[in-house]
Design an enzyme around this catalytic site. Structure first.
Site, PDB file in Angstrom:
ATOM      1  CB  VAL A  33      -1.057   0.169   1.187  1.00 60.57           C
ATOM      2  CG1 VAL A  33      -1.740   1.476   1.210  1.00 60.57           C
ATOM      3  CG2 VAL A  33      -2.004  -1.177   1.007  1.00 60.57           C
ATOM      4  CD  GLU A 185      -5.746  -0.746   0.693  1.00 62.85           C
ATOM      5  OE1 GLU A 185      -6.287  -0.807  -0.373  1.00 62.85           O
ATOM      6  OE2 GLU A 185      -5.855  -1.861   1.576  1.00 62.85           O
ATOM      7  CD  GLU A 189      -2.012  -7.163  -3.398  1.00 61.59           C
ATOM      8  OE1 GLU A 189      -1.152  -7.809  -4.042  1.00 61.59           O
ATOM      9  OE2 GLU A 189      -2.461  -7.436  -2.126  1.00 61.59           O
ATOM     10  CB  ALA A 249     -17.181  -7.806   5.568  1.00 57.41           C
ATOM     11  CB  CYS A 300      -7.654  -6.859   2.374  1.00 59.20           C
ATOM     12  SG  CYS A 300      -6.253  -5.770   1.969  1.00 59.20           S
ATOM     13  CE  LYS A 303      -5.560  -6.917   7.544  1.00 61.11           C
ATOM     14  NZ  LYS A 303      -4.492  -5.790   7.287  1.00 61.11           N
ATOM     15  CG  PHE A 362      -4.235 -12.911  -3.733  1.00 57.28           C
ATOM     16  CD1 PHE A 362      -5.619 -12.383  -3.929  1.00 57.28           C
ATOM     17  CD2 PHE A 362      -3.306 -11.859  -3.704  1.00 57.28           C
ATOM     18  CE1 PHE A 362      -6.132 -11.033  -3.977  1.00 57.28           C
ATOM     19  CE2 PHE A 362      -3.734 -10.659  -3.861  1.00 57.28           C
ATOM     20  CZ  PHE A 362      -4.842 -10.084  -3.904  1.00 57.28           C
TER      21      PHE A 362
END
Length: 494
Positions: A33, A185, A189, A249, A300, A303, A362
């Site tokens: 970031v 942010e 990615e 979420a 993200c 987590k 990922f």
């Protein structure tokens, strides 16, 4: 848990005609970031930006021709401003002292010990950054309108700004006034440079006081040099902190939802791509994040959901916590289901069979492997004693081996520098990351080099399935499993 913010009928006026910020800017943290964000801000504003990190190796990489992260377009932006008004350094104290706006973009991983283990965010690095700032904020430090503006760029729990203010004020003896803002942010990615060039929104949260609103406007003036003002959203600091958790979420929830539906489609003979095409035509649903796959990854989503779960548990909301935790459980199930599908389709044994795994990051267009579904899927395959050969156009072999070291089966793991070498002699080709180059491979050449029957497991549904079947492959995507298990069984009996 932060106390409820009382409504006020006498809020201070938002500053009008405040002069834009023109001083130096510092960022603590040179990761995924901090590095790209500061590079873009330096490129767009012309102001001096210094990115600092205690990791000398990482700083050396930012100052080299081989940047520490891969992101399309990043290399060009960094080279355009590095050494001019963008600098990378390990001298935290000097950079903090010379800047009145300081971004904090350090890692806030999920806690692995003590209270909140496996749920709460570990704020060790965050507190270390706060103490470094206070140490450097003595006499002669750069100020804006008499204050030091600290910007939370990391994803943090609600009320972290209050805790940071407490650490800052008490650590420096009250000699400097700090205003802590939340500026989360919203980068993806693989498209981070595009997202930074024209963001769909910039969120800035601050205290609803005269000084707090002045600090918000100072930060807003940086973004306003290239972002339209109507896209710069302001809020109180707690709302801004919570908004990032909720945004991630909800996105992760969509992915787990479509992956759950793909299982129903496989069981009933429906096509998940057809189903999502229909439902996404509803304007209230939309098409984004409705592509099924082997599970979500990255630093993200998991987590932040776990952080949200812990927040709900701490607030005495167990039903809400359980609801959001199901998103994580569904994601874990999808990864297990995909690995199990490979084993069952290949006659319930992959012992000593070579499997070519295409993609380890990922997602496409990044070298980030954090929480990648490839890790657990490869772990499942190695656990079944398969010989796993990984090819990824960006992820280095050292990182692949590091991520898979916990499965303690290094002798059965190999990495190829060429996709055709990875597939040579393999019993199956398994697509985990949606790299564009995988769509246009010479599949006839690959088929000729593989063991027979030759299986394809398209975890992203990106390959030309009909063409592959005509070549001779047994194809298995997220919408064809039920049919192909039967087909594989016929091959076995024959």
């Amino acid at each position: 848990i932060a106390p409820k913010m009382a409504a006020s009928t006498n809020m201070p006026a938002y500053p009008k005609d405040q002069a834009p910020y023109t001083g130096n800017v510092c960022c603590i943290g040179a990761g995924y970031v901090g590095g790209p964000t500061m590079a873009m801000m330096a490129y767009k504003t012309g102001l001096k930006f210094t990115v600092v990190d205690l990791n000398q190796k990482r700083i050396d990489a930012w100052n080299s021709d081989e940047l520490p992260i891969y992101e399309p377009g990043l290399d060009e932006i960094v080279k355009a401003v590095r050494g001019k008004n963008l600098f990378f350094s390990t001298d935290v104290q000097t950079a903090v002292r010379e800047a009145a706006i300081i971004f904090v973009s350090v890692n806030t991983p999920t806690k692995e010990y003590g209270f909140g283990r496996g749920r709460a965010a570990d704020l060790t690095y965050w507190e270390g950054a706060a103490r470094s700032i206070s140490t450097a904020s003595g006499e002669g430090t750069a100020l804006y309108d008499g204050m030091k503006i600290i910007v939370e760029k990391s994803t943090v729990p609600v009320s972290t700004a209050d805790a940071m203010t407490c650490v800052l004020q008490n650590s420096c003896g009250g000699t400097t006034d700090f205003q802590v803002l939340s500026n989360p942010e919203f980068l993806a990615e693989g498209t981070a440079i595009e997202d930074l060039t024209m963001p769909d929104r910039v969120l800035i949260g601050g205290q609803q006081t005269t000084a707090g609103l002045s600090a918000v406007e100072a930060l807003a003036s940086l973004y306003a040099r290239w972002v339209p003002r109507e896209r710069i959203i302001t809020a109180n600091v707690w709302s801004a902190e919570l908004s990032k958790l909720i945004a991630n979420a909800l996105l992760a929830q969509r992915i787990s939802s479509v992956n759950a539906l793909s299982a129903i489609c496989e069981a009933t003979g429906a096509d998940i791509d057809h189903v999502t095409n229909v439902v996404s035509s509803d304007p209230g649903v939309g098409a984004k994040f409705l592509k099924c796959g082997p599970g979500f990854g990255g630093s993200c989503f998991q987590k932040d959901i776990l952080n949200l779960v812990y927040l709900c548990e701490s607030a005495g909301l167990p039903q809400v916590a359980n609801y959001w935790f199901q998103v994580i459980k569904m994601n874990d199930h999808q990864k297990v289901r995909f690995g199990k599908k490979v084993v069952e389709t290949m006659f319930n044994t992959i012992n000593s069979k070579k499997l070519a795994v295409l993609g380890f990051a990922f997602k496409a267009d990044t070298g980030d492997t954090r929480e990648s579904p490839a890790i657990d899927i490869c772990g499942t395959l190695l656990g079944e004693n398969a010989n796993v050969c990984v090819y990824d156009p960006v992820v280095p072999e050292s990182l692949v081996r590091s991520e898979l070291a916990k499965f303690d089966n290094d002798a059965r793991l190999s990495c190829a520098q060429d996709v055709y070498a990875a597939c040579e002699g393999a019993h199956a080709l398994i697509v985990i990351t949606e790299w564009k180059e995988f769509k246009t491979l010479d599949f006839a050449r690959i088929y000729a080099s593989m063991q027979k029957p030759s299986f394809v497991f398209d975890g992203r549904n990106i390959l030309p399935h009909d063409d592959l079947k005509r070549i001779g492959f047994t194809v298995n995507g997220n919408r064809e499993a039920a049919e192909l298990v039967v087909e594989a069984g016929r091959v076995l009996r024959g």
